[in-house]
Write a protein that holds these residues in place. Sequence first.
Motif, PDB file in Angstrom:
ATOM      1  N   ILE A  47      12.796 -44.024 -18.094  1.00  0.00           N
ATOM      2  CA  ILE A  47      11.824 -43.163 -17.257  1.00  0.00           C
ATOM      3  C   ILE A  47      10.931 -44.124 -16.712  1.00  0.00           C
ATOM      4  O   ILE A  47      10.398 -45.511 -17.455  1.00  0.00           O
ATOM      5  N   GLU A  48      10.689 -44.216 -15.396  1.00  0.00           N
ATOM      6  CA  GLU A  48       9.951 -44.819 -14.680  1.00  0.00           C
ATOM      7  C   GLU A  48       8.553 -44.251 -14.481  1.00  0.00           C
ATOM      8  O   GLU A  48       7.382 -44.906 -14.264  1.00  0.00           O
ATOM      9  N   LYS A  49       8.339 -43.172 -14.527  1.00  0.00           N
ATOM     10  CA  LYS A  49       7.092 -42.362 -14.175  1.00  0.00           C
ATOM     11  C   LYS A  49       7.139 -41.056 -15.180  1.00  0.00           C
ATOM     12  O   LYS A  49       8.126 -40.298 -15.397  1.00  0.00           O
ATOM     13  N   ASN A  50       5.548 -40.914 -15.896  1.00  0.00           N
ATOM     14  CA  ASN A  50       5.545 -39.770 -16.552  1.00  0.00           C
ATOM     15  C   ASN A  50       4.449 -38.865 -15.907  1.00  0.00           C
ATOM     16  O   ASN A  50       3.580 -39.217 -15.429  1.00  0.00           O
ATOM     17  N   LEU A  51       4.825 -37.605 -16.083  1.00  0.00           N
ATOM     18  CA  LEU A  51       3.867 -36.467 -15.585  1.00  0.00           C
ATOM     19  C   LEU A  51       3.472 -35.631 -16.461  1.00  0.00           C
ATOM     20  O   LEU A  51       4.421 -34.876 -17.039  1.00  0.00           O
ATOM     21  N   ASP A  52       2.070 -35.564 -17.078  1.00  0.00           N
ATOM     22  CA  ASP A  52       1.764 -34.948 -18.191  1.00  0.00           C
ATOM     23  C   ASP A  52       1.462 -33.189 -17.541  1.00  0.00           C
ATOM     24  O   ASP A  52       0.556 -33.242 -16.843  1.00  0.00           O
ATOM     25  N   ALA A  53       2.309 -32.259 -17.911  1.00  0.00           N
ATOM     26  CA  ALA A  53       2.032 -30.908 -17.695  1.00  0.00           C
ATOM     27  C   ALA A  53       0.702 -30.241 -18.244  1.00  0.00           C
ATOM     28  O   ALA A  53       0.379 -29.296 -17.615  1.00  0.00           O
ATOM     29  N   LYS A  54       0.192 -30.938 -19.308  1.00  0.00           N
ATOM     30  CA  LYS A  54      -0.787 -30.313 -19.942  1.00  0.00           C
ATOM     31  C   LYS A  54      -0.701 -28.872 -20.162  1.00  0.00           C
ATOM     32  O   LYS A  54      -1.490 -28.100 -19.908  1.00  0.00           O
ATOM     33  N   ASN A  55       0.259 -28.348 -20.666  1.00  0.00           N
ATOM     34  CA  ASN A  55       0.661 -27.200 -21.135  1.00  0.00           C
ATOM     35  C   ASN A  55       0.834 -26.124 -20.094  1.00  0.00           C
ATOM     36  O   ASN A  55       0.760 -24.972 -20.366  1.00  0.00           O
ATOM     37  N   ALA A  56       1.081 -26.462 -18.994  1.00  0.00           N
ATOM     38  CA  ALA A  56       1.543 -25.620 -17.768  1.00  0.00           C
ATOM     39  C   ALA A  56       2.678 -24.793 -17.959  1.00  0.00           C
ATOM     40  O   ALA A  56       3.577 -25.279 -18.722  1.00  0.00           O
ATOM     41  N   ILE A  57       2.889 -23.766 -17.233  1.00  0.00           N
ATOM     42  CA  ILE A  57       4.338 -23.236 -17.172  1.00  0.00           C
ATOM     43  C   ILE A  57       4.780 -23.948 -15.723  1.00  0.00           C
ATOM     44  O   ILE A  57       4.006 -24.246 -14.817  1.00  0.00           O
ATOM     45  N   VAL A  58       6.211 -23.580 -15.555  1.00  0.00           N
ATOM     46  CA  VAL A  58       6.828 -24.135 -14.555  1.00  0.00           C
ATOM     47  C   VAL A  58       7.708 -22.958 -13.951  1.00  0.00           C
ATOM     48  O   VAL A  58       8.271 -22.425 -14.461  1.00  0.00           O
ATOM     49  N   THR A  59       7.655 -23.124 -12.589  1.00  0.00           N
ATOM     50  CA  THR A  59       8.509 -22.259 -11.735  1.00  0.00           C
ATOM     51  C   THR A  59       9.196 -23.054 -10.655  1.00  0.00           C
ATOM     52  O   THR A  59       8.623 -23.954 -10.162  1.00  0.00           O
ATOM     53  N   PRO A  60      10.165 -22.424 -10.150  1.00  0.00           N
ATOM     54  CA  PRO A  60      10.764 -22.805  -8.876  1.00  0.00           C
ATOM     55  C   PRO A  60       9.588 -22.666  -7.684  1.00  0.00           C
ATOM     56  O   PRO A  60       8.645 -22.016  -7.816  1.00  0.00           O
ATOM     57  N   GLY A  61       9.640 -23.697  -6.697  1.00  0.00           N
ATOM     58  CA  GLY A  61       8.829 -23.524  -5.673  1.00  0.00           C
ATOM     59  C   GLY A  61       8.973 -22.270  -5.097  1.00  0.00           C
ATOM     60  O   GLY A  61      10.135 -21.887  -4.947  1.00  0.00           O
ATOM     61  N   PHE A  62       7.913 -21.576  -4.102  1.00  0.00           N
ATOM     62  CA  PHE A  62       8.328 -20.477  -3.384  1.00  0.00           C
ATOM     63  C   PHE A  62       9.166 -20.804  -2.215  1.00  0.00           C
ATOM     64  O   PHE A  62       9.078 -21.941  -1.648  1.00  0.00           O
ATOM     65  N   ILE A  63       9.914 -19.949  -1.816  1.00  0.00           N
ATOM     66  CA  ILE A  63      10.910 -19.733  -0.519  1.00  0.00           C
ATOM     67  C   ILE A  63      10.320 -18.809   0.200  1.00  0.00           C
ATOM     68  O   ILE A  63      10.493 -17.559  -0.142  1.00  0.00           O
ATOM     69  N   ASP A  64       9.803 -19.053   1.312  1.00  0.00           N
ATOM     70  CA  ASP A  64       9.161 -17.835   2.347  1.00  0.00           C
ATOM     71  C   ASP A  64      10.261 -17.881   3.248  1.00  0.00           C
ATOM     72  O   ASP A  64      10.263 -18.736   4.484  1.00  0.00           O
ATOM     73  N   SER A  65      11.113 -16.748   3.450  1.00  0.00           N
ATOM     74  CA  SER A  65      12.162 -16.679   4.297  1.00  0.00           C
ATOM     75  C   SER A  65      12.076 -16.049   5.515  1.00  0.00           C
ATOM     76  O   SER A  65      12.974 -15.755   6.076  1.00  0.00           O
ATOM     77  N   HIS A  66      10.846 -15.724   5.728  1.00  0.00           N
ATOM     78  CA  HIS A  66      10.556 -15.137   7.093  1.00  0.00           C
ATOM     79  C   HIS A  66       9.042 -15.299   7.545  1.00  0.00           C
ATOM     80  O   HIS A  66       8.225 -14.664   7.009  1.00  0.00           O
ATOM     81  N   THR A  67       9.112 -16.525   8.508  1.00  0.00           N
ATOM     82  CA  THR A  67       7.617 -16.762   9.140  1.00  0.00           C
ATOM     83  C   THR A  67       7.866 -16.736  10.568  1.00  0.00           C
ATOM     84  O   THR A  67       8.846 -17.167  10.920  1.00  0.00           O
ATOM     85  N   HIS A  68       6.746 -16.731  11.187  1.00  0.00           N
ATOM     86  CA  HIS A  68       6.560 -16.981  12.748  1.00  0.00           C
ATOM     87  C   HIS A  68       5.257 -17.606  12.990  1.00  0.00           C
ATOM     88  O   HIS A  68       4.359 -17.436  13.544  1.00  0.00           O
ATOM     89  N   PRO A  69       5.380 -19.124  12.432  1.00  0.00           N
ATOM     90  CA  PRO A  69       4.095 -19.975  12.525  1.00  0.00           C
ATOM     91  C   PRO A  69       3.821 -20.617  13.900  1.00  0.00           C
ATOM     92  O   PRO A  69       2.868 -21.492  14.178  1.00  0.00           O
ATOM     93  N   ILE A  70       4.625 -20.518  14.931  1.00  0.00           N
ATOM     94  CA  ILE A  70       4.492 -21.292  16.154  1.00  0.00           C
ATOM     95  C   ILE A  70       3.757 -20.560  17.196  1.00  0.00           C
ATOM     96  O   ILE A  70       4.559 -19.849  17.791  1.00  0.00           O
TER      97      ILE A  70
END
Length: 401
Positions: A47-70
């Motif tokens: 291990i080169e880096k540690n990240l303390d989640a401090k008791n957080a829950i973890v989910t996948p990042g959201f995937i927004d599959s339909h946007t018109h941002p331009i």
Amino acid sequence: MITRIYNISKIYTWNPLYNSLDIYENKDILIKDGRIVEISKNIDLGIEKNLDAKNAIVTPGFIDSHTHPIFGGNRSNEYIERLEGSTYDEIKKNGGGIISSILKTRECNFDQLYENSYLNIKDFIKYGTTTIEAKSGYGLSVDDEIKSLKIIKKINSKLDIDIIPTFLGAHDIPPEYIKNKQIYIDLICNKMIPQIAKEKLAVFCDVFCEPGYFNLKETEVIVNKAKEYNLKPRLHVDEFVDSSGAELAVKLGAYSADHLMSVSDSGIKALAKSKTIATLLPGTTFFLNKNQYANGRKMIDQGCNVSIATDFNPGTCTIKSMSNIMHLAMQKCGLTLEEAFLGSTYNAAKSVGKENSIGLVKENYFADLILWNLTDLSEIPYWFDSCLSKIKYVIKKGNLI
């Protein structure tokens, strides 16, 4: 770089094998070169880096599959007009709607449109979205559609979020071709698609298949031309009326059929027998103050794979928060908590052809993660827009963003 995330309360992910929600408690996540390489307890090797989640829950990042941002400008005036009684069609006939955004977008030079669109997309990150599908479609000329897709490409190189580009030249008929629709379709097929493919500016080709826009035959012509150039199909269908758009999406092998508020029973059956994802956009119905939401419960019960997305755009939905969309999908479309979670992660990944690399917390998948100051998955739709303050970290390919 080898990173360990430790002190995690729970990890929520989907299990495609058993088609069920998996919950891991008191596990660490080991990340190497942007991918998850191990999920277990008390990892301590290399291990080169540690990240303390401090008791957080973890989910996948959201995937927004339909946007018109331009787009240029905004259409806040139309929001007020609708509340005062004007319909979508009335606003369009008076020069509003998509045409209004086309004119405003064309007025912007590259730098102006880039700046506006960059800010549109950057905001998604703070809501926990790590991948979006982004459409062109407010240029509707060769130069302006190319400009829009080049802006997507540039933003993708600047922001720590994956942007999957979709060509939507068939979003509406531009003013100069309103009496010459076939000439515009020929322009899409013979000029836009070949140039976009040559410059590798899009992954997908979308069509607004709806009465008053592009009919079934026109849609099929455009999509088949796009497929000749290796652009993958996805479609707007059955939003205002049932026009057998879902059946056409299945016939054409579309990755996703989107909107579906008016889809027929035969359309649902076709989707259920196919690999085409049914993408629900409840934020649009909510924003338009309408009552006819897509019947997600019926679709899922009949065997459809359902995803959910924001449909962020300047005229009919300015929501960027997928936690809000989960809330609406559960409240208005009949999805359970688990189904809304699946729809915003793994099924959304399927709809953009990325189900083997994103959408799960799983070994060999990219470490696209949200760490939440929450105790249970149910709190994500419960807190609605207040979820913004509940996100501890957003991680993209192992990096804090």
